[in-house]
Design a protein around this motif. Structure first.
Motif, mmCIF file in Angstrom:
data_model
loop_
_atom_site.group_PDB
_atom_site.id
_atom_site.type_symbol
_atom_site.label_atom_id
_atom_site.label_comp_id
_atom_site.label_asym_id
_atom_site.label_seq_id
_atom_site.Cartn_x
_atom_site.Cartn_y
_atom_site.Cartn_z
ATOM 1 N N SER A 1 0.831 -1.210 0.000
ATOM 2 C CA SER A 1 0.000 0.000 0.000
ATOM 3 C C SER A 1 0.864 1.258 0.000
ATOM 4 O O SER A 1 0.545 2.242 -0.685
ATOM 5 N N TYR A 2 1.941 1.217 0.772
ATOM 6 C CA TYR A 2 2.847 2.370 0.827
ATOM 7 C C TYR A 2 3.467 2.609 -0.549
ATOM 8 O O TYR A 2 3.586 3.751 -1.007
ATOM 9 N N TRP A 3 3.864 1.521 -1.223
ATOM 10 C CA TRP A 3 4.416 1.657 -2.572
ATOM 11 C C TRP A 3 3.412 2.340 -3.508
ATOM 12 O O TRP A 3 3.773 3.235 -4.270
ATOM 13 N N LEU A 4 2.153 1.925 -3.417
ATOM 14 C CA LEU A 4 1.155 2.459 -4.356
ATOM 15 C C LEU A 4 0.987 3.968 -4.203
ATOM 16 O O LEU A 4 0.861 4.686 -5.193
ATOM 17 N N SER A 5 0.991 4.441 -2.960
ATOM 18 C CA SER A 5 0.780 5.875 -2.750
ATOM 19 C C SER A 5 2.074 6.681 -2.838
ATOM 20 O O SER A 5 2.040 7.907 -2.812
ATOM 21 N N HIS A 6 3.232 5.987 -2.957
ATOM 22 C CA HIS A 6 4.526 6.682 -3.062
ATOM 23 C C HIS A 6 5.352 6.131 -4.230
ATOM 24 O O HIS A 6 6.572 6.169 -4.204
ATOM 25 N N ARG A 7 4.671 5.624 -5.273
ATOM 26 C CA ARG A 7 5.409 4.839 -6.264
ATOM 27 C C ARG A 7 6.347 5.660 -7.131
ATOM 28 O O ARG A 7 7.198 5.085 -7.816
ATOM 29 N N LEU A 8 6.202 6.960 -7.119
ATOM 30 C CA LEU A 8 7.126 7.792 -7.887
ATOM 31 C C LEU A 8 8.303 8.277 -7.043
ATOM 32 O O LEU A 8 9.128 9.058 -7.518
ATOM 33 N N THR A 9 8.379 7.795 -5.796
ATOM 34 C CA THR A 9 9.454 8.244 -4.904
ATOM 35 C C THR A 9 10.427 7.098 -4.647
ATOM 36 O O THR A 9 10.120 5.917 -4.884
ATOM 37 N N GLN A 10 11.590 7.427 -4.105
ATOM 38 C CA GLN A 10 12.589 6.415 -3.771
ATOM 39 C C GLN A 10 12.086 5.501 -2.665
ATOM 40 O O GLN A 10 12.300 4.281 -2.699
ATOM 41 N N ASP A 11 11.387 6.089 -1.664
ATOM 42 C CA ASP A 11 10.852 5.266 -0.573
ATOM 43 C C ASP A 11 9.803 4.293 -1.090
ATOM 44 O O ASP A 11 9.712 3.150 -0.622
ATOM 45 N N GLY A 12 8.998 4.726 -2.042
ATOM 46 C CA GLY A 12 7.988 3.841 -2.615
ATOM 47 C C GLY A 12 8.623 2.644 -3.300
ATOM 48 O O GLY A 12 8.205 1.490 -3.089
ATOM 49 N N SER A 13 9.654 2.900 -4.107
ATOM 50 C CA SER A 13 10.354 1.797 -4.770
ATOM 51 C C SER A 13 11.003 0.876 -3.749
ATOM 52 O O SER A 13 11.017 -0.355 -3.907
ATOM 53 N N ARG A 14 11.530 1.469 -2.696
ATOM 54 C CA ARG A 14 12.173 0.697 -1.637
ATOM 55 C C ARG A 14 11.144 -0.218 -0.953
ATOM 56 O O ARG A 14 11.428 -1.392 -0.686
ATOM 57 N N ALA A 15 9.961 0.293 -0.675
ATOM 58 C CA ALA A 15 8.917 -0.499 -0.024
ATOM 59 C C ALA A 15 8.536 -1.700 -0.886
ATOM 60 O O ALA A 15 8.392 -2.828 -0.391
ATOM 61 N N GLN A 16 8.376 -1.469 -2.184
ATOM 62 C CA GLN A 16 8.033 -2.567 -3.087
ATOM 63 C C GLN A 16 9.135 -3.624 -3.098
ATOM 64 O O GLN A 16 8.873 -4.827 -3.005
ATOM 65 N N GLN A 17 10.378 -3.179 -3.178
ATOM 66 C CA GLN A 17 11.509 -4.106 -3.213
ATOM 67 C C GLN A 17 11.588 -4.927 -1.931
ATOM 68 O O GLN A 17 11.842 -6.142 -1.954
ATOM 69 N N MET A 18 11.372 -4.276 -0.770
ATOM 70 C CA MET A 18 11.420 -4.983 0.512
ATOM 71 C C MET A 18 10.381 -6.108 0.562
ATOM 72 O O MET A 18 10.677 -7.233 0.985
ATOM 73 N N ALA A 19 9.166 -5.799 0.124
ATOM 74 C CA ALA A 19 8.089 -6.794 0.191
ATOM 75 C C ALA A 19 8.325 -7.931 -0.800
ATOM 76 O O ALA A 19 8.201 -9.115 -0.444
ATOM 77 N N LEU A 20 8.659 -7.598 -2.037
ATOM 78 C CA LEU A 20 8.847 -8.637 -3.047
ATOM 79 C C LEU A 20 10.041 -9.524 -2.714
ATOM 80 O O LEU A 20 9.978 -10.759 -2.869
ATOM 81 N N HIS A 21 11.123 -8.926 -2.246
ATOM 82 C CA HIS A 21 12.310 -9.713 -1.901
ATOM 83 C C HIS A 21 12.012 -10.646 -0.725
ATOM 84 O O HIS A 21 12.418 -11.820 -0.735
#
Length: 789
Positions: A282-302
């Motif tokens: 959810s954090y990635w979706l609302s911040h997906r254009l930011t570095q933190d958003g990409s980081r959140a997605q990477q953390m979850a998928l990894h």
């Protein structure tokens, strides 16, 4: 906190009133505490010194059963032949304690808990310990899955007065049910660093005789302190905290604890915690254009990828074990819980929505295949768990993990076929052992096997990518995939002949609700009607067997009886808050997957009942139990932690938002605001303890999307638009099918639906916010642009 190791003569020690509540993982066992004993007490305990350990071998089981023999709970039945005069939690036990002026010994566990088995075998089968428990205490045995209210109240005491908690949980109470001493697993006798159970019993007996009044006073002070610490209320606050601030703080706390190499958020033990992964998506979706958003997605998928490759996943039979004992997700605690399978199926499905990588959808399908095969009743309900322990061979003593581990010799004998085309002599068994890290000496370190039960054994864990394994032997990737899958299937067939772990065939409304969500969400996203059918059958089971039409209430439990029948306890065990919250969530997910409005109608009725039974009209939020059911307990709690399962208040906040989106009923939005406001202080203080509620806070402070599809439910163009919606990760939405009938249930709830028209008699989609709708679209690609700009 001073406890068993603080021996100060005959003085009494009171836990500090300001002791903080230690964060712990729900659903874990005492093994989380590195097998150490925890004793938390207002009473100091002596610890045996060097050489004080004596033998305490259990006697043979007594042939005459105690009163637990009449129960349905598998956990209680496991103790039915103990030489202990066990009572159920209830008035009979309380009256006996008051009449005879004896302390109550409360022991809480669940049927697939390894350390519960250990204590039952070592202590509760022991004749001398049985006499002490029967003569000097009123001994009460509770299945925590049947009575989560009792478990949570006294676990609050154990956690508040120590560094954590676990199961079995053992607490001594006054006859008025106030806690005196609390602990987890006890060995039967004293060791160098561990106090033995017999010593604890003798010391408490002595203190009760000699210092009863002081004990009672201290217990009252502890209870008063717990009441103050556990209160969750709106107070003077009128609005919940800023979602942006809570989101940012929760993400930062997770980022700080993230394991870059192996994923997850701790050293060891490591838990799946789907609530954290949901937050990160959810954090990635609302911040997906930011570095933190990409980081959140990477953390979850990894994290999800490392878990799926690790030994915490059963690569032979699918499904996930409870947790990993190490940082690498390699050696699990082997029990399998229904609630883990349900939540992880959704997490892996969402990972597929976000990434498009079929690796994740394959894992989700594997989980649901395991549940359908091993945890499903033929009437549609879902069993609770499979045990960690089983006999290596028939007639042998059960050992943890015996069903799941392999020796090199076994694999070589099962897979002797040569692999054609390899650059060196190679059998199918050698290929599988290389890929999954099996060794002659075994891949389980002695530190993870203190009893030496798993010497020479291996847990399958993916060591290399398919590409690397293929390159190592000069093989085609697809050929390696086929060879490995064939090998795993042969292991699966061979494993069928091993003694199976104990099945906890108890069925819980809450966990069945989670499983309905698991099948519904995965089936909808992947377009697999057969998975949605499992969800439908699960919901039908709940309505047929776990719902009382006359009162509108859910039952907490039912049990698999002989010949495929369903049995209930008498009197019935009524539902708790989590039963309503999780079932309502399941029904909302099922409506969106099936577009059968009857499930939505039942969800609304259950929400009304939940509001009547559990809502705190003064302080906001929901109590975990009914007032009448918890009569006599020293605390009436509001669960304030998203752990192995999400907090029922967190799930309820989401449910209220969705129900408002489906109906427009203002009362549910008002309740959501009051709930979030009541938990403001907890979210501000430790947002990472409530990631699911922080998600609900964000959803509330954004605008929920009402996605309306106008069309014939059976038409191809309608299905294409519905599938387009399901394929996109949109957590903050409701999906509505408007079939053009103004008398339909949803049209009566949302009158604006009757104003929406099909274009040129084609299925037509609208995206609405606050009942203001977009221009209509008829093509899935145009709808995708509206939903995912």
């Amino acid at each position: 906190m001073l406890g068993a190791r603080a021996w100060l003569g005959r003085g009494l020690l009171l836990p500090r009133a300001g002791s903080g509540f230690a964060a712990s993982r729900r659903g874990s066992s005492a093994r989380d505490k590195d097998r150490s004993v925890t004793v938390n007490s207002t009473v100091p305990m002596p610890v045996g010194g060097k050489g004080s350990r004596t033998s305490c071998s259990p006697s043979t089981l007594q042939k005459v059963p105690n009163r637990l023999i009449n129960e349905k709970s598998p956990y209680l039945l496991q103790h039915a032949y103990n030489p202990v005069d066990w009572y159920l939690w209830g008035q009979e036990a309380f009256d006996k304690a008051r009449k005879e002026n004896k302390p109550i010994f409360l022991s809480v566990g669940y049927s697939t808990c390894h350390w519960c088995h250990m204590m039952e075998e070592e202590s509760f089968q022991n004749e001398e310990i049985g006499r002490l428990l029967s003569e000097d205490f009123v001994s009460v045995k509770v299945d925590r899955e049947e009575r989560p209210d009792v478990d949570k109240v006294y676990m609050t005491f154990v956690q508040a007065t120590s560094s954590g908690g676990g199961w079995p949980m053992n607490v001594w109470l006054t006859p008025n049910l106030q806690p005196i001493v609390g602990g987890t697993y006890f060995p039967p006798e004293d060791g160098l660093t561990r106090v033995g159970f017999r010593t604890v019993l003798l010391r408490i007996r002595e203190q009760w005789k000699q210092n009863r009044n002081t004990l009672l006073e201290n217990s009252q002070r502890v209870t008063t302190a717990l009441l103050a610490r556990s209160e969750i209320s709106m107070g003077d606050r009128q609005v919940p905290p800023s979602a942006a601030t809570m989101n940012s703080r929760c993400f930062q706390q997770l980022d700080e604890g993230y394991d870059e190499e192996y994923g997850g958020f701790a050293e060891a033990p490591k838990f799946p915690t789907p609530v954290i992964l949901n937050f990160l998506f959810s954090y990635w979706l609302s911040h997906r254009l930011t570095q933190d958003g990409s980081r959140a997605q990477q953390m979850a998928l990894h994290t999800l990828k490392m878990m799926a490759n690790g030994g915490i996943r059963d690569h032979v039979g699918q499904g996930f074990h409870r947790y990993s004992t190490d940082r690498q997700w390699h050696i699990p605690h082997f029990e399998k819980m229904l609630y883990d399978q349900a939540q992880l199926a959704v997490a892996y499905t969402q990972a597929f929505q976000i990434s498009g990588d079929e690796f994740y959808s394959d894992v989700a399908k594997g989980i649901l295949q395991y549940v359908a095969r091993n945890l499903s009743h033929r009437s549609g309900g879902f069993y609770s768990a499979e045990d960690a322990d089983s006999p290596p061979e028939r007639g042998m003593r059960p050992k943890e993990g015996a069903f799941y581990v392999w020796t090199v010799k076994e694999v070589q004998q099962l897979l002797p076929e040569p692999v054609l085309g390899a650059t060196e002599p190679l059998t199918s068994g050698q290929l599988l052992m290389k890929h999954y890290g099996l060794t002659e000496a075994g891949n389980i370190s002695p530190s993870q096997d203190p009893k030496g039960e798993l010497q020479g054994q291996n847990v399958l864990t993916v060591r290399y990518s398919l590409e690397l394994t293929a390159a190592r032997f000069g093989l085609d990737v697809d050929a390696v995939r086929t060879l490995l899958n064939t090998g795993l299937d042969k292991l699966f067939q061979a494993r069928k002949h091993r003694p199976k772990p104990h099945l906890d065939s108890k069925m819980l409304a809450a966990w069945n609700g989670l499983m309905v969500s698991g099948y519904a969400v995965t089936g909808a996203v992947l377009g697999l009607e057969r998975l949605i059918t499992y969800a439908v059958n699960g919901a039908k089971f709940l309505k047929r067997h776990m719902f009382d039409v006359a009162s509108g209430r859910l039952m907490r439990t039912c049990y698999a009886g002989p010949g495929g029948t369903i049995e209930h306890s008498n009197p019935p065990c009524w539902g708790f808050l989590e039963d309503y919250a999780f079932v309502v969530r399941g029904l909302l997910d099922l409506y969106e997957a099936s577009q059968e409005s009857s499930w939505l109608e039942w969800a609304l009725r259950l929400q009304d009942t939940q509001d009547r039974l559990f809502w705190d009209s003064r302080g906001g939020g929901y109590f975990s139990s009914e007032a009448e059911l918890g009569a006599g307990l020293p605390l009436r709690l509001k669960d304030d932690q998203d752990g192995a399962e999400p907090s029922a208040n967190s799930v309820s906040a989401h449910n209220l938002l969705r129900l408002h989106g489906f109906t427009g009923h203002k009362d549910w939005m008002d309740k959501c605001v009051r709930l979030l406001t009541a938990f403001s202080e907890r979210m501000r203080r430790v947002p990472v303890a409530l990631p699911e509620m922080v998600r609900a806070l964000s959803a509330h402070q954004q605008t929920l999307k009402q996605i309306v599809i106008c069309g014939d439910p059976q038409a191809k163009d309608t299905k294409a638009l519905l599938q387009c919606v399901h394929s996109i990760y949109i957590p903050n939405k409701v999906l509505i099918l408007a079939n053009g009938d103004p008398s339909s249930f949803l049209s009566r709830q949302l009158p604006f639906l009757s104003t929406l028209r099909r274009l040129e008699d084609r299925a037509t989609a609208y995206v609405c916010e606050d009942q203001a709708c977009s221009m209509p679209v008829t093509e899935p690609c145009d709808l995708r642009k509206l939903l995912h700009p």
